[in-house]
Design a protein around this motif. Structure first.
Motif, PDB file in Angstrom:
ATOM      1  N   LEU A 131      -0.388  -2.699   2.813  1.00 12.06           N
ATOM      2  CA  LEU A 131      -0.711  -1.998   4.056  1.00 12.06           C
ATOM      3  C   LEU A 131      -1.033  -2.943   5.203  1.00 12.06           C
ATOM      4  O   LEU A 131      -0.955  -2.546   6.368  1.00 12.06           O
ATOM      5  N   SER A 132      -1.402  -4.181   4.906  1.00 10.10           N
ATOM      6  CA  SER A 132      -1.729  -5.150   5.954  1.00 10.10           C
ATOM      7  C   SER A 132      -0.640  -6.210   6.118  1.00 10.10           C
ATOM      8  O   SER A 132      -0.857  -7.236   6.761  1.00 10.10           O
ATOM      9  N   HIS A 133       0.528  -5.960   5.551  1.00 10.18           N
ATOM     10  CA  HIS A 133       1.693  -6.849   5.704  1.00 10.18           C
ATOM     11  C   HIS A 133       1.418  -8.262   5.204  1.00 10.18           C
ATOM     12  O   HIS A 133       1.879  -9.241   5.771  1.00 10.18           O
ATOM     13  N   GLN A 134       0.692  -8.351   4.096  1.00 11.07           N
ATOM     14  CA  GLN A 134       0.393  -9.651   3.491  1.00 11.07           C
ATOM     15  C   GLN A 134       1.054  -9.822   2.132  1.00 11.07           C
ATOM     16  O   GLN A 134       0.693 -10.722   1.378  1.00 11.07           O
ATOM     17  N   SER A 135       2.043  -8.973   1.819  1.00 11.12           N
ATOM     18  CA  SER A 135       2.617  -8.968   0.474  1.00 11.12           C
ATOM     19  C   SER A 135       3.670 -10.044   0.248  1.00 11.12           C
ATOM     20  O   SER A 135       3.902 -10.459  -0.889  1.00 11.12           O
ATOM     21  N   GLY A 136       4.358 -10.458   1.307  1.00  9.33           N
ATOM     22  CA  GLY A 136       5.467 -11.394   1.143  1.00  9.33           C
ATOM     23  C   GLY A 136       6.757 -10.729   0.710  1.00  9.33           C
ATOM     24  O   GLY A 136       7.768 -11.403   0.464  1.00  9.33           O
ATOM     25  N   ASN A 173       8.706 -13.817   0.121  1.00 10.21           N
ATOM     26  CA  ASN A 173       8.789 -14.689   1.297  1.00 10.21           C
ATOM     27  C   ASN A 173       7.630 -15.678   1.358  1.00 10.21           C
ATOM     28  O   ASN A 173       7.750 -16.753   1.940  1.00 10.21           O
ATOM     29  N   PHE A 174       6.492 -15.294   0.778  1.00 10.24           N
ATOM     30  CA  PHE A 174       5.330 -16.179   0.703  1.00 10.24           C
ATOM     31  C   PHE A 174       4.388 -15.640  -0.357  1.00 10.24           C
ATOM     32  O   PHE A 174       4.524 -14.489  -0.801  1.00 10.24           O
ATOM     33  N   THR A 175       3.457 -16.461  -0.773  1.00  9.08           N
ATOM     34  CA  THR A 175       2.471 -16.028  -1.763  1.00  9.08           C
ATOM     35  C   THR A 175       1.612 -14.920  -1.172  1.00  9.08           C
ATOM     36  O   THR A 175       1.068 -15.075  -0.071  1.00  9.08           O
ATOM     37  N   PRO A 176       1.504 -13.778  -1.857  1.00 10.74           N
ATOM     38  CA  PRO A 176       0.717 -12.663  -1.309  1.00 10.74           C
ATOM     39  C   PRO A 176      -0.691 -13.099  -0.907  1.00 10.74           C
ATOM     40  O   PRO A 176      -1.372 -13.801  -1.646  1.00 10.74           O
ATOM     41  N   LYS A 180       0.891 -13.422   6.922  1.00  8.43           N
ATOM     42  CA  LYS A 180       1.092 -12.049   7.370  1.00  8.43           C
ATOM     43  C   LYS A 180       2.442 -11.957   8.062  1.00  8.43           C
ATOM     44  O   LYS A 180       2.749 -12.761   8.944  1.00  8.43           O
ATOM     45  N   GLN A 181       3.254 -10.991   7.633  1.00  8.47           N
ATOM     46  CA  GLN A 181       4.592 -10.818   8.190  1.00  8.47           C
ATOM     47  C   GLN A 181       4.914  -9.321   8.205  1.00  8.47           C
ATOM     48  O   GLN A 181       5.031  -8.691   7.163  1.00  8.47           O
ATOM     49  N   TYR A 182       5.051  -8.775   9.416  1.00 15.71           N
ATOM     50  CA  TYR A 182       5.318  -7.341   9.561  1.00 15.71           C
ATOM     51  C   TYR A 182       6.606  -6.990   8.830  1.00 15.71           C
ATOM     52  O   TYR A 182       7.644  -7.612   9.040  1.00 15.71           O
ATOM     53  N   ASP A 293      -4.532  -8.548  15.233  1.00 19.53           N
ATOM     54  CA  ASP A 293      -4.419  -8.770  13.791  1.00 19.53           C
ATOM     55  C   ASP A 293      -4.092  -7.453  13.099  1.00 19.53           C
ATOM     56  O   ASP A 293      -4.351  -6.371  13.636  1.00 19.53           O
ATOM     57  N   PHE A 294      -3.523  -7.543  11.898  1.00 22.74           N
ATOM     58  CA  PHE A 294      -3.192  -6.365  11.104  1.00 22.74           C
ATOM     59  C   PHE A 294      -4.416  -5.841  10.363  1.00 22.74           C
ATOM     60  O   PHE A 294      -5.200  -6.615   9.830  1.00 22.74           O
ATOM     61  N   GLY A 295      -4.532  -4.526  10.285  1.00 27.32           N
ATOM     62  CA  GLY A 295      -5.450  -3.894   9.361  1.00 27.32           C
ATOM     63  C   GLY A 295      -4.626  -3.082   8.382  1.00 27.32           C
ATOM     64  O   GLY A 295      -3.443  -3.361   8.165  1.00 27.32           O
ATOM     65  N   LEU A 296      -5.220  -2.066   7.785  1.00 30.16           N
ATOM     66  CA  LEU A 296      -4.481  -1.201   6.863  1.00 30.16           C
ATOM     67  C   LEU A 296      -3.893  -0.035   7.652  1.00 30.16           C
ATOM     68  O   LEU A 296      -4.474   1.034   7.761  1.00 30.16           O
ATOM     69  N   GLY A 297      -2.730  -0.254   8.261  1.00 31.61           N
ATOM     70  CA  GLY A 297      -2.061   0.786   9.033  1.00 31.61           C
ATOM     71  C   GLY A 297      -2.386   0.781  10.509  1.00 31.61           C
ATOM     72  O   GLY A 297      -1.808   1.560  11.265  1.00 31.61           O
ATOM     73  N   TRP A 298      -3.299  -0.072  10.944  1.00 32.01           N
ATOM     74  CA  TRP A 298      -3.674  -0.152  12.355  1.00 32.01           C
ATOM     75  C   TRP A 298      -3.795  -1.610  12.752  1.00 32.01           C
ATOM     76  O   TRP A 298      -4.230  -2.450  11.960  1.00 32.01           O
TER      77      TRP A 298
END
Length: 359
Positions: A131-136, A173-176, A180-182, A293-298
């Motif tokens: 949800l915060s675009h940190q998954s890779g 794309n990167f280690t979770p 941060k990548q939208y 910065d990204f949050g969880l959906g906002w």
């Protein structure tokens, strides 16, 4: 150019591309002295659509700009539908929160392998990172669009399989958690998780848990071709451009809604839809001034002592933005039926509001 403006231009253009006559009810809602200023900002950027900006309980702007359909002379209207693109992500994230309330998940720190043991690297990726675009996780949008151009329409499950194949073949794309990548893939997966765990179609869950309780009667899963009687026509450079396959965005951006409904949703989030404990997990805190910065959906954008929580979206023929500023009890809803591939209109409006109207 201010630090804020430089950052917004660099950030928003890449982050929220889909994949991103005035009225008053009564004298108590009379516009403040800044009404003309906000209206002028919208005129100066040639905004076309419907705008709602409130401040301390008063309307700064509540009006349509341009036409919703030029061929039939249809005016913009607070109850007319517009594609909202990636603003849909605020609803998908809220549905995940609702899953936790309903007991389908126990924590946003649960990993994807708990729900799909075959998901590649699933033991490294948490729901919060989705949800915060940190998954890779890699982006699927162009692949799905190219497949459609070649005559192969992919549904959400097909796209899910494409995503897992991409990870299996090329890795993340990167280690979770390290970057941060939208990425729209995060929200397609999140919507499928809602569907799988709730046992009902994703859009039905949103309808039951969000739209019905809030009285959002004119928000719905978008259709590939709009109904021109109830939906604003989208344009690109003056040419109608509102056809898009809604199987591609799914939970990442497939909703249509009205300015009225988006105001209901934004005000609900601003006030009581999330508990204090949920707010602490959802909204990113301690963002430096001039940054987003990204949050969880906002997103959280900070300018001086002013904090704005928001999300934007872009899809064929449309751009959108909803947000709120707690310090000024402010609500912002911008639904445009004029595609802006550069994001310049939204960037300029945000910059002007945060540096002039809400400081």
């Amino acid at each position: 150019m201010t630090t804020l403006h430089k950052f917004l231009v660099a950030f928003i253009v890449t982050a929220v591309m889909l994949f991103t006559s005035c009225s008053k009810d009564d004298d108590n809602n009379a516009p403040s002295n800044n009404y003309t200023t906000v209206e002028n900002i919208l005129h100066e950027v040639n905004f076309q659509g419907y705008a709602i900006v409130t401040k301390n309980g008063n309307d700064e702007v509540r009006q349509g700009f341009g036409l919703a359909n030029e061929s039939i002379g249809l005016p913009q209207d607070v109850n007319l539908a517009y594609r909202i693109g990636s603003v849909s992500k605020t609803l998908t994230a809220a549905a995940i929160v609702q899953l936790k309330r309903d007991g389908f998940i126990s924590s946003f720190n649960q990993t994807l392998d708990e729900f799909d043991s075959q998901f590649p690297n699933g033991n490294q990726i948490t729901i919060a990172q989705l949800l915060s675009h940190q998954s890779g996780i890699p982006e699927y949008q162009l692949i799905a669009e190219q497949a459609l151009e070649n005559g192969q329409a992919l549904d959400a499950i097909d796209i899910y399989n494409v995503i897992t194949e991409l990870i299996s073949e090329n890795g993340l794309n990167f280690t979770p958690g390290s970057n941060k990548q939208y990425c729209n893939s995060n929200y397609l997966i999140a919507a499928l998780l809602v569907q799988e765990l709730s046992g009902m179609p994703f859009h039905q869950y949103i309808q039951q848990k969000i739209f019905n309780p809030l009285g959002m009667s004119n928000s719905f899963k978008g259709t590939d071709i709009i109904d021109a009687n109830t939906h604003a026509q989208g344009y690109l450079n003056g040419i109608p451009n509102s056809t898009y396959s809604m199987t591609i965005p799914f939970g990442a951006g497939d909703f249509s809604s009205t300015p009225n409904d988006m105001e209901l949703w934004t005000n609900a989030v601003k006030t009581s839809w999330f508990s204090e404990a949920e707010q602490a997990e959802i909204f990113t805190q301690d963002v430096p001034s001039g940054y987003t910065d990204f949050g969880l959906g906002w997103f959280t954008t900070q300018e001086g002592n002013t904090t704005m929580y928001w999300h934007g979206g872009d899809i064929n023929g449309y751009w959108s933005m909803i947000g709120f500023i707690p310090e000024y009890d402010a609500t912002i809803v911008l639904l445009s039926n004029q595609q802006d591939d550069t994001g310049l209109q939204r960037n300029t409006i945000i910059q002007q509001l945060l540096t002039n109207e809400f400081q």
